[in-house]
Scaffold this active site. Sequence first.
Site, PDB file in Angstrom:
ATOM      1  N   SER A 198      42.061  50.148  37.508  1.00 13.49           N
ATOM      2  CA  SER A 198      41.427  49.037  38.219  1.00 13.49           C
ATOM      3  C   SER A 198      42.015  47.732  37.707  1.00 13.49           C
ATOM      4  O   SER A 198      42.480  47.656  36.551  1.00 13.49           O
ATOM      5  CB  SER A 198      39.910  49.048  37.962  1.00 13.49           C
ATOM      6  OG  SER A 198      39.299  47.862  38.428  1.00 13.49           O
ATOM      7  N   TYR A 235      32.095  50.165  32.956  1.00 16.68           N
ATOM      8  CA  TYR A 235      33.132  50.516  33.924  1.00 16.68           C
ATOM      9  C   TYR A 235      34.445  49.840  33.532  1.00 16.68           C
ATOM     10  O   TYR A 235      35.501  50.492  33.465  1.00 16.68           O
ATOM     11  CB  TYR A 235      32.714  50.072  35.323  1.00 16.68           C
ATOM     12  CG  TYR A 235      33.789  50.275  36.372  1.00 16.68           C
ATOM     13  CD1 TYR A 235      33.921  51.489  37.041  1.00 16.68           C
ATOM     14  CD2 TYR A 235      34.684  49.249  36.685  1.00 16.68           C
ATOM     15  CE1 TYR A 235      34.915  51.675  37.987  1.00 16.68           C
ATOM     16  CE2 TYR A 235      35.682  49.433  37.631  1.00 16.68           C
ATOM     17  CZ  TYR A 235      35.792  50.640  38.281  1.00 16.68           C
ATOM     18  OH  TYR A 235      36.777  50.820  39.214  1.00 16.68           O
TER      19      TYR A 235
END
Length: 247
Positions: A138, A151
Amino acid sequence: MKTSGNTILITGGGSGIGRELARRWHDLGNTVIVAGRTLSAVEETAEGFAHMHALQLDVASEEDVARFVGELLDRFPALNVLINNAGIMRYEDITSARDLADAEATIETNLLGPIRLIDGLLDHLKGQADAAIINVTSGLAFVPMPKAATYSATKAAMHSYTVSLRVKLAGAVEVIELAPPAVQTELTPGQSQREGYMPLDAFIDETMKPFEAGETPPEVLTEMVLFLRNAEAEGRFDEALAMTSRF
């Protein structure tokens, strides 16, 4: 990485990025296995695609990963590409003591899951021609979103792990990192309609270009993710962090 003639496993193939990558790789002339926690979702992904197969897998379960690896290699001994895409994103309030269940589930799914799957498949992949591992991380691996602290931390850890894996497997297995920006999927509730996020189709189109061009770079990045990926190197980290902190 070659673009056709592979046997590819994609985790998290029941929706979003995983589903659309699976279909695109299938249409390039590959056998694709889509795996996910909900069998009906990956079956829906595979429906109508002649060389796509759906298998159930809970990457957060050490026992299920071990079971899955045995079944997968028995049924698909030509497997030569692993795409670790499965992941969850939970918003957290980290400013006071809390129930850590969300944080623990995120670490199990996003970090331990792919590490265990790589470990289970690595000896097999090392014996295959044109073998590759693609880890989906990400933009938040490079600049965290404080609202999704665990996350972001798991994606940063997967970036680091991927770098190490690339060095240690050089000449044996190609290791690629795919780092999406914010994409319109249902990773979080309502995200598929969120203004300012990259449309899923546009993300898939741009992501596949370097694969189809021939020489796949170690990091596959869209233009939109470069604001985060290059923030520290370009002296913009504080600016980027201020942006991710507004969410």
